[in-house]
Design an enzyme around this catalytic site. Structure first.
Site, PDB file in Angstrom:
ATOM      1  N   CYS A  28       0.819  -1.224   0.000  1.00 14.99           N
ATOM      2  CA  CYS A  28       0.000   0.000   0.000  1.00 14.99           C
ATOM      3  C   CYS A  28       0.849   1.269   0.000  1.00 14.99           C
ATOM      4  O   CYS A  28       0.365   2.342  -0.353  1.00 14.99           O
ATOM      5  CB  CYS A  28      -0.959   0.000   1.179  1.00 14.99           C
ATOM      6  N   HIS A  79      -3.316   7.596   1.651  1.00 15.30           N
ATOM      7  CA  HIS A  79      -3.701   6.254   1.221  1.00 15.30           C
ATOM      8  C   HIS A  79      -5.118   5.996   1.732  1.00 15.30           C
ATOM      9  O   HIS A  79      -5.437   6.304   2.881  1.00 15.30           O
ATOM     10  CB  HIS A  79      -2.720   5.227   1.781  1.00 15.30           C
ATOM     11  N   ASN A 132     -10.069   0.047  -0.616  1.00 19.45           N
ATOM     12  CA  ASN A 132      -8.613   0.123  -0.513  1.00 19.45           C
ATOM     13  C   ASN A 132      -8.005  -0.493  -1.780  1.00 19.45           C
ATOM     14  O   ASN A 132      -8.058  -1.705  -1.962  1.00 19.45           O
ATOM     15  CB  ASN A 132      -8.157  -0.636   0.741  1.00 19.45           C
TER      16      ASN A 132
HETATM   17  O1  UT7 Z   1      -3.889  -0.623   3.304  1.00 25.33           O
HETATM   18  C1  UT7 Z   1      -3.033  -1.457   3.993  1.00 25.33           C
HETATM   19  C2  UT7 Z   1      -3.147  -1.239   5.426  1.00 25.33           C
HETATM   20  N1  UT7 Z   1      -4.395  -1.754   5.933  1.00 25.33           N
HETATM   21  C3  UT7 Z   1      -5.111  -1.002   6.715  1.00 25.33           C
HETATM   22  O2  UT7 Z   1      -4.781   0.143   6.938  1.00 25.33           O
HETATM   23  C4  UT7 Z   1      -6.298  -1.627   7.392  1.00 25.33           C
HETATM   24  C5  UT7 Z   1      -6.244  -1.254   8.837  1.00 25.33           C
HETATM   25  N2  UT7 Z   1      -7.315  -1.810   9.607  1.00 25.33           N
HETATM   26  C6  UT7 Z   1      -8.612  -1.473   9.475  1.00 25.33           C
HETATM   27  O3  UT7 Z   1      -8.974  -0.707   8.610  1.00 25.33           O
HETATM   28  C7  UT7 Z   1      -9.580  -1.995  10.502  1.00 25.33           C
HETATM   29  O4  UT7 Z   1      -8.856  -2.649  11.522  1.00 25.33           O
HETATM   30  C8  UT7 Z   1     -10.645  -2.966   9.928  1.00 25.33           C
HETATM   31  C9  UT7 Z   1     -11.641  -2.184   9.079  1.00 25.33           C
HETATM   32  C10 UT7 Z   1      -9.953  -4.025   9.102  1.00 25.33           C
HETATM   33  C11 UT7 Z   1     -11.407  -3.636  11.061  1.00 25.33           C
HETATM   34  O5  UT7 Z   1     -11.959  -2.682  11.942  1.00 25.33           O
HETATM   35  P1  UT7 Z   1     -11.759  -2.827  13.524  1.00 25.33           P
HETATM   36  O6  UT7 Z   1     -12.553  -1.777  14.131  1.00 25.33           O
HETATM   37  O7  UT7 Z   1     -10.271  -2.837  13.785  1.00 25.33           O
HETATM   38  O8  UT7 Z   1     -12.420  -4.230  13.818  1.00 25.33           O
HETATM   39  P2  UT7 Z   1     -11.768  -5.574  14.410  1.00 25.33           P
HETATM   40  O9  UT7 Z   1     -10.839  -6.192  13.410  1.00 25.33           O
HETATM   41  O10 UT7 Z   1     -11.207  -5.296  15.768  1.00 25.33           O
HETATM   42  O11 UT7 Z   1     -13.056  -6.490  14.527  1.00 25.33           O
HETATM   43  C12 UT7 Z   1     -14.137  -6.135  15.364  1.00 25.33           C
HETATM   44  C13 UT7 Z   1     -15.229  -7.176  15.208  1.00 25.33           C
HETATM   45  C14 UT7 Z   1     -14.732  -8.609  15.363  1.00 25.33           C
HETATM   46  O12 UT7 Z   1     -15.720  -9.344  16.043  1.00 25.33           O
HETATM   47  P3  UT7 Z   1     -15.564  -9.662  17.605  1.00 25.33           P
HETATM   48  O13 UT7 Z   1     -14.270 -10.434  17.723  1.00 25.33           O
HETATM   49  O14 UT7 Z   1     -15.511  -8.337  18.285  1.00 25.33           O
HETATM   50  O15 UT7 Z   1     -16.782 -10.464  17.877  1.00 25.33           O
HETATM   51  C15 UT7 Z   1     -14.647  -9.095  13.931  1.00 25.33           C
HETATM   52  O16 UT7 Z   1     -14.802 -10.498  13.832  1.00 25.33           O
HETATM   53  O17 UT7 Z   1     -15.812  -7.081  13.895  1.00 25.33           O
HETATM   54  C16 UT7 Z   1     -15.833  -8.390  13.300  1.00 25.33           C
HETATM   55  N3  UT7 Z   1     -15.714  -8.261  11.858  1.00 25.33           N
HETATM   56  C17 UT7 Z   1     -16.785  -8.071  11.055  1.00 25.33           C
HETATM   57  N4  UT7 Z   1     -18.107  -7.995  11.329  1.00 25.33           N
HETATM   58  C18 UT7 Z   1     -18.934  -7.790  10.285  1.00 25.33           C
HETATM   59  C19 UT7 Z   1     -14.595  -8.245  11.090  1.00 25.33           C
HETATM   60  N5  UT7 Z   1     -14.929  -8.084   9.802  1.00 25.33           N
HETATM   61  C20 UT7 Z   1     -16.281  -7.960   9.762  1.00 25.33           C
HETATM   62  C21 UT7 Z   1     -17.206  -7.766   8.696  1.00 25.33           C
HETATM   63  N6  UT7 Z   1     -18.521  -7.671   9.028  1.00 25.33           N
HETATM   64  N7  UT7 Z   1     -16.827  -7.627   7.416  1.00 25.33           N
END
Ligand code: UT7
Length: 323
Positions: free
Chosen positions: A114, A250, A280
């Site tokens: 990225c 980005h 992204n």
């Molecule tokens: O470009 C390269 C660099 N990449 C990035 O910059 C991405 C950086 N990260 C992010 O953008 C965020 O961390 C995400 C958008 C990927 C995730 O958001 P988050 O607020 O960090 O959520 P999380 O990963 O901590 O997950 C929270 C909850 C989890 O459930 P539990 O364990 O709390 O029950 C996940 O299983 O959300 C759940 N979850 C989803 N729920 C519904 C993860 N993906 C999904 C989904 N739909 N698609």
């Protein structure tokens, strides 16, 4: 007099197929509401069989060359930032060179995921200020839909396909922050974090593999490292955040974009945001945002831009440039 790498043209290409968040609700335990609120993404473009990374890169390059009023043989070099080249080799950049009909010069890929476009800009700047090239086509193009695990809701809803391109040209400046062109760059990587974001395939497995990401861990690194690299680049350029007309970040997550802008002391009305429409697109996201920002009249001649990105590696960096 100081040689500067000045933007002469910009363009982009997006594949025709648009997929709204709601489509994922049919096959995954997810919702439009979750995707929107956690990432800011509403839709993304995916390739069909008509498009590849090199074909999209070529289309974006043709648009940038048209904007610049130049032809392919006016270029000395092509640098293509991508992690999803059509084949393991040759480089996608040489495929673009052939597709454009460019008969001289040289072309190569840069792979910094990225952060790829920031790395490519920095390399293009080095070629230009050292006198090795007068005009460099810098492209970011990705087909991340080809490396998605469609059963992994934590990743497959986040990424998209597309390409953007800039034509950079050597022009003389006064050596001050009032010059047009790239004023400063800052690149970083820390391979100790490679497990946070990687593809589980490649030459060692004989497969192209799928993207794996510990999203919340990447998130933790993102805002802090992006604000720090932007500050370093601004300091090198001799500018402050008050001087900045546009942050072109980005486009991974609206919450990262907002957090970084806040840490830099820049209001969101000075940030180009396309994540809602593109998702992204990895190394393509910054040139896509620049092209959209230019086309809709946000970015004007003489505007001061700070662009920053972070991704797999981890690799991150920033570029300060005056349009
Ligand atoms: O470009 C390269 C660099 N990449 C990035 O910059 C991405 C950086 N990260 C992010 O953008 C965020 O961390 C995400 C958008 C990927 C995730 O958001 P988050 O607020 O960090 O959520 P999380 O990963 O901590 O997950 C929270 C909850 C989890 O459930 P539990 O364990 O709390 O029950 C996940 O299983 O959300 C759940 N979850 C989803 N729920 C519904 C993860 N993906 C999904 C989904 N739909 N698609």
């Amino acid at each position: 007099m100081t040689l500067r790498a000045v933007v002469r043209g910009v363009g982009h290409y997006l594949p025709a197929r648009v997929v709204e968040n709601a489509e994922f609700e049919k096959s995954l335990d997810t919702s439009d509401e979750w995707i929107r609120s956690r990432s800011g993404i509403e839709r993304r473009h995916f390739v069909t069989e008509d498009d590849t990374t090199s074909s999209m890169a070529t289309a974006a390059a043709q648009a940038a060359l048209k904007d610049a009023g130049l032809g392919p043989d006016d270029l000395d070099a092509i640098i293509l930032a991508t992690s999803t080249a059509d084949l393991t080799f040759p480089s996608a950049a040489t495929m673009v060179q052939a597709q454009l009909g460019m008969t001289g010069g040289f072309a190569f890929d840069v792979q910094a995921v990225c952060a790829g476009f920031v790395y490519a800009l920095s390399n293009a700047n080095a070629l230009i200020v050292s006198g090795q090239a007068k005009r460099v086509l810098v492209i970011g193009a990705e087909t991340f839909s080809k490396i998605m695990d469609w059963t992994d809701r934590g990743t497959c809803v986040l990424f998209g396909d597309g390409a953007g391109a800039l034509v950079l040209e050597a022009q003389e400046g006064a050596g001050t922050a009032a010059d047009r062109g790239i004023l400063a760059t800052d690149l970083n990587s820390d391979g100790r974090h490679r497990d946070l974001l990687y593809v589980d395939g490649g030459v060692s497995t004989g497969t192209s593999g799928y993207l794996r990401m510990q999203g919340n861990q990447v998130f933790r690194h993102a805002v802090e490292k992006l604000a720090a690299t932007a500050e370093t680049a601004m300091e090198r350029a001799g500018v402050t955040s008050d001087d900045v007309d546009w942050i072109v970040p980005h486009q991974a997550n609206i919450r990262i974009i907002q957090g970084t802008a806040k840490k830099m002391g820049v209001e969101m009305d000075r940030v180009i945001v396309t994540v809602q429409d593109h998702g992204n697109t990895s190394a393509a996201s910054i040139p896509l945002a620049m092209s959209v920002g230019r086309a809709n009249g946000q970015i004007k001649d003489g505007d001061l831009l700070v662009t920053e990105a972070i991704g797999g590696g981890l690799a991150w960096g920033a570029v300060v440039l005056r349009w």
